[in-house]
Design a protein around this motif. Sequence first.
Motif, PDB file in Angstrom:
ATOM      1  N   GLY A 215       0.804  -1.226   0.000  1.00 36.19           N
ATOM      2  CA  GLY A 215       0.000   0.000   0.000  1.00 36.19           C
ATOM      3  C   GLY A 215       0.826   1.260   0.000  1.00 36.19           C
ATOM      4  O   GLY A 215       0.547   2.215  -0.732  1.00 36.19           O
ATOM      5  N   PHE A 216       1.867   1.292   0.811  1.00 38.96           N
ATOM      6  CA  PHE A 216       2.633   2.528   0.973  1.00 38.96           C
ATOM      7  C   PHE A 216       3.861   2.619   0.074  1.00 38.96           C
ATOM      8  O   PHE A 216       4.519   3.663   0.042  1.00 38.96           O
ATOM      9  CB  PHE A 216       3.065   2.681   2.437  1.00 38.96           C
ATOM     10  N   SER A 217       4.192   1.556  -0.665  1.00 41.26           N
ATOM     11  CA  SER A 217       5.415   1.593  -1.471  1.00 41.26           C
ATOM     12  C   SER A 217       5.422   2.690  -2.545  1.00 41.26           C
ATOM     13  O   SER A 217       6.429   3.400  -2.682  1.00 41.26           O
ATOM     14  CB  SER A 217       5.663   0.222  -2.117  1.00 41.26           C
ATOM     15  N   PRO A 218       4.328   2.916  -3.328  1.00 45.89           N
ATOM     16  CA  PRO A 218       4.390   4.011  -4.300  1.00 45.89           C
ATOM     17  C   PRO A 218       4.574   5.376  -3.640  1.00 45.89           C
ATOM     18  O   PRO A 218       5.358   6.197  -4.106  1.00 45.89           O
ATOM     19  CB  PRO A 218       3.037   3.926  -5.024  1.00 45.89           C
ATOM     20  N   THR A 219       3.854   5.594  -2.527  1.00 51.48           N
ATOM     21  CA  THR A 219       3.949   6.876  -1.843  1.00 51.48           C
ATOM     22  C   THR A 219       5.356   7.118  -1.308  1.00 51.48           C
ATOM     23  O   THR A 219       5.938   8.198  -1.500  1.00 51.48           O
ATOM     24  CB  THR A 219       2.936   6.933  -0.681  1.00 51.48           C
ATOM     25  N   LEU A 220       5.926   6.124  -0.659  1.00 51.30           N
ATOM     26  CA  LEU A 220       7.262   6.284  -0.086  1.00 51.30           C
ATOM     27  C   LEU A 220       8.334   6.334  -1.172  1.00 51.30           C
ATOM     28  O   LEU A 220       9.360   7.020  -1.013  1.00 51.30           O
ATOM     29  CB  LEU A 220       7.543   5.150   0.891  1.00 51.30           C
ATOM     30  N   THR A 221       8.123   5.631  -2.284  1.00 50.90           N
ATOM     31  CA  THR A 221       9.089   5.702  -3.386  1.00 50.90           C
ATOM     32  C   THR A 221       9.071   7.084  -4.020  1.00 50.90           C
ATOM     33  O   THR A 221      10.129   7.647  -4.341  1.00 50.90           O
ATOM     34  CB  THR A 221       8.773   4.626  -4.443  1.00 50.90           C
ATOM     35  N   TYR A 222       7.875   7.634  -4.219  1.00 52.97           N
ATOM     36  CA  TYR A 222       7.783   9.008  -4.713  1.00 52.97           C
ATOM     37  C   TYR A 222       8.484   9.973  -3.760  1.00 52.97           C
ATOM     38  O   TYR A 222       9.176  10.909  -4.187  1.00 52.97           O
ATOM     39  CB  TYR A 222       6.318   9.430  -4.863  1.00 52.97           C
TER      40      TYR A 222
END
Length: 560
Positions: free
Chosen positions: A92-99
């Motif tokens: 869930g949080f991987s795209p947000t944290l990668t951005y």
Amino acid sequence: MTSSLNRRSLNFASVLLCACMFASGACGIILEYIQASLASMILGNSFEQWAMVIGLMLFWMGFGSLIQARIPKHRLILTFIGIETGLALAGGFSPTLTYLSYGHTAHYPLVLYAFVSLIGILIGLEIPVIIRINNDFSHELSTNLGNILSADYIGSLIGSLVYVFVLLRYFPITEAAFLTAGVNFLLALITFAYFTRKGLIAKSPLLFLVMTGVFLGLVLGYKNSRVWQVKLEQPLYDDPVVFSRTTQYQHIVITHYQPLDEVRLFLNGNLQLNSLDEERYHESLVHPAMNLIPVRKRILILGGGDGCALREVLKYKDVRQITLVDLDPAMTSLAATHPLLTRINKNSFQDSRTLVFSGEGVQPGEKTPVYVNTGSSKKGKPKIHEIARVNVMNLDADLFLSKASGFWDLIIVDLPDPSTPELSKLYSREFYAKVRRKLSLTGMAVIQATSPYFAKESFLCIGRTLEAAGFAVLPFHENVPSFGDWGWFLAWKPVQDRNEITDRAKAMTIPVSTRFITPQVFQSQLVFGKGMLETQKTEINTLLYPVLLTLYNHESWLTE
């Protein structure tokens, strides 16, 4: 009776575990695709990134399958709950944290691949853990393996379909990740509730609090994902982001610097348009070709979803039909409605109509004329002149050329650079041969061809490929401050002599209003510096040997 009840309980537990495997198989493949899409958007070169991400994830899945042997049998159910909860958080949080890492650190590839590795390990743990749990509820190992593995494989197919036809089309990648994570969390919750009620795992207030916290975190993340996405993207751009959306085909961003009224359009992080100098590109793309052809009644624009090339073509009163083909309906819709873009393209899409696709080919829908007020008549009524009938079609350009009937006097190929396999296909000999077949005998094509300075070998490869497709070509270039030295090719059927074309170019006039280009400017665009058109390479770009993809991504932009 007791034996029958126990058997029913065992069967239900086995069905529950198979359902969990089905859902986790679907979620697992979606999470893989999300990570691969994310890598493509951030690191570029989708062909390589999809291969790297899928390969790396499979490697770590193998590692996860190995370490499951160290999990004691009495902790398998709790481990499964932990796996699904971990996938929910990481996925869930991987795209947000990668951005977030992309905007604030130079080590963002490490963050991206760390999430890929973590998710791979957790997915690798899932299957053997479920098989081991289900071993207590299945009489035969073969039945156990068959049920669990078939549920996983079928779930993977369903997950692929959901990703392609639902998540990609209707949700940003950050929302898609949280929705998938929600399913993983639901699996953990159902498993926790069932096996706690059956007394196979002890009631744990701490585990309940952890799962409550994860649930609240996922809900918060989903509700704020779009707001977070814009805020996290802002450090990636110099100017304020005023629009951000991920479509089925690309990520679209618009920025606006109000002191200079500067609008920029980005696709997948790459600049496509700057309002301060876009006329240098679009006027050079359109007007030389428009004034070198003897007839310009039917015009085809491949790409050009921003509407700026269409804006320039609409200046010619003798044009009778324009067809614009752009793959992404979200892009043409945005260009037709967003106030910043409509101001730039002069509402060029305002009276267009959409083409429809049928089994017999491409058929036009209702054509609506576009009119312009040319002043007042003697009777005081406004003079109305029909400019053209404009049709817009959202379809792959290659498929359109394969299905469409008829010929065009000018074909404008205004496509993004060949940075991905799907785009490289639109620079192939096979594609250009289709363009050639759709040109009228005295018609002409103009092709955007990247930078002859920063991507010299790519530029020259495009020229060789056009010639291999049966065209005679004439290269030209212009400095566009936002992009540097940029190049195009004029291409025509060899029945027209090259000297005849160059003579027309020398005598060319431009009878419409322009902000930049003049006949004299075009004459200068035909001149290249010493050695700029020379190379030792001879390869052409084809479907089976897409050499242009390698040239553009690895041998261009002064990286050799």
